[in-house]
Design an enzyme around this catalytic site. Structure first.
Site, mmCIF file in Angstrom:
data_model
loop_
_atom_site.group_PDB
_atom_site.id
_atom_site.type_symbol
_atom_site.label_atom_id
_atom_site.label_comp_id
_atom_site.label_asym_id
_atom_site.label_seq_id
_atom_site.Cartn_x
_atom_site.Cartn_y
_atom_site.Cartn_z
ATOM 1 N N TYR A 137 68.674 -9.957 19.205
ATOM 2 C CA TYR A 137 69.602 -9.047 18.533
ATOM 3 C C TYR A 137 69.719 -7.811 19.409
ATOM 4 O O TYR A 137 68.819 -6.971 19.449
ATOM 5 C CB TYR A 137 69.081 -8.707 17.136
ATOM 6 N N LYS A 165 72.813 -12.111 19.450
ATOM 7 C CA LYS A 165 73.773 -11.390 18.612
ATOM 8 C C LYS A 165 74.139 -10.146 19.403
ATOM 9 O O LYS A 165 73.330 -9.235 19.563
ATOM 10 C CB LYS A 165 73.177 -11.023 17.259
ATOM 11 N N THR A 167 75.964 -6.929 19.790
ATOM 12 C CA THR A 167 76.626 -5.832 19.086
ATOM 13 C C THR A 167 76.754 -4.669 20.057
ATOM 14 O O THR A 167 75.947 -3.732 20.059
ATOM 15 C CB THR A 167 75.838 -5.440 17.825
ATOM 16 N N ASP A 191 82.630 -6.122 14.028
ATOM 17 C CA ASP A 191 83.735 -6.690 13.257
ATOM 18 C C ASP A 191 85.087 -6.201 13.764
ATOM 19 O O ASP A 191 86.066 -6.954 13.773
ATOM 20 C CB ASP A 191 83.601 -6.309 11.780
ATOM 21 N N GLU A 192 85.149 -4.940 14.165
ATOM 22 C CA GLU A 192 86.410 -4.334 14.574
ATOM 23 C C GLU A 192 86.864 -4.772 15.958
ATOM 24 O O GLU A 192 87.989 -4.476 16.373
ATOM 25 C CB GLU A 192 86.306 -2.804 14.516
#
Length: 293
Positions: A137, A165, A167, A191-192
């Site tokens: 992550y 993951k 991010t 998400d954006e």
């Protein structure tokens, strides 16, 4: 590549009462909503969206158990076990593995300025103790830990480290990872920026707003994969209008309030997060009605 783990996951929200205790029935309903109503493929449990770093070990175990029981064995489940206390992370990893979670995930150790060798050993220790698959992550904006392409390669050399993951807004690094490690899973965590991530070749995505906006996220994912970029962008634009307003009103309190419009007892954020500001109720009503949330 672990083909069976590809897909879209809700970064599971967790409802708390005014005393900071987990609301069991509310958690079950949130988990079921993600799968049955938002039509997602799986759940990512006890991550940032679950306010994981504000709760104790027993609460984390409780959440793992409730979420797993709520959706059964046919739903893909990833357990985030990362902790500054390696012993706690191992305990959580063993517990989630016993419950039948498909894979583990662990945020890179943060706060203390650890060397990459120390970070790498952290992951190897978790795998050795749990014997489960591991998804790194990586969220450098919050951890301050930046892993480069070659360092990811050192991690990916371990057969049980199956992916990341991701991010981060660094799409150059994402492209480099996709090219260098085609057999490893890459999940988008922003998400954006979903459309950009899909075009870059991610295998899935994990998001907090998917708890309430999962269907649009699937539209973006599938349209972009099909090369229908203009159509995908239209949905991403709409999604980002939603996200911008949610962020303005307060991320976790607002997501939980949206779930309450669906009759879900989504509780409160865990203190020190503040509850939803009722002065923003009219703005939230407008958001929910305008976008059919």
């Amino acid at each position: 590549m672990e083909e069976n783990l590809k897909g879209l996951y809700a970064a599971l929200l967790v409802p708390f009462d005014e005393n900071g205790q987990v609301k069991e029935e509310g958690l079950k309903a949130i988990a079921k909503n993600a799968i049955e109503n938002e039509e997602l493929d799986g759940l990512y449990v006890n991550g940032s969206s679950g306010e994981n770093f504000l709760i104790n070990t027993e609460q984390k175990k409780q959440i793992f158990k409730i979420a797993k029981e709520a959706v059964g064995d046919d739903v893909k489940m990833i357990a985030q076990i990362g902790s500054l206390d390696l012993n706690e992370a191992i305990e959580l990893g063993k517990y989630a593995t016993e419950l039948g979670y498909d894979a583990l995930s662990a945020v890179t150790p943060f706060y203390y300025p650890l060397s990459f060798e120390e970070i790498k050993q952290y992951y190897f220790d978790l795998i050795e103790a749990t014997q489960n698959k591991m998804i790194i992550y990586s969220i450098p904006d919050l951890t301050g830990v930046n892993i480069d392409v070659d360092q990811f390669g050192e991690l990916f050399n371990h057969e049980k480290i199956i992916g990341v993951k991701y991010t981060a807004p660094n799409f150059f690094l994402l492209e480099r990872l996709r090219k260098a490690y085609p057999d490893k899973l890459i999940f988008s965590g922003f998400d954006e920026m979903l459309i950009q991530a899909v075009i870059s070749g991610v295998d899935g995505a994990i998001g907090s707003t998917y708890n309430v906006n999962g269907k649009r996220s699937r539209q973006i994912f599938e349209l972009a994969q099909q090369g229908k970029v203009d159509e995908a962008y239209q949905v991403q634009h709409e999604t980002n209008d939603i996200i911008a307003k949610i962020l303005e009103l307060g991320l976790y309190p607002t997501l939980k309030e949206i779930l309450k419009y669906r009759g879900i007892d989504s509780g409160l954020p865990k203190r020190p997060f503040a509850p939803f500001n009722e002065e923003n109720r009219a703005a939230l009503d407008e958001l929910v009605n305008k976008y059919n949330l």
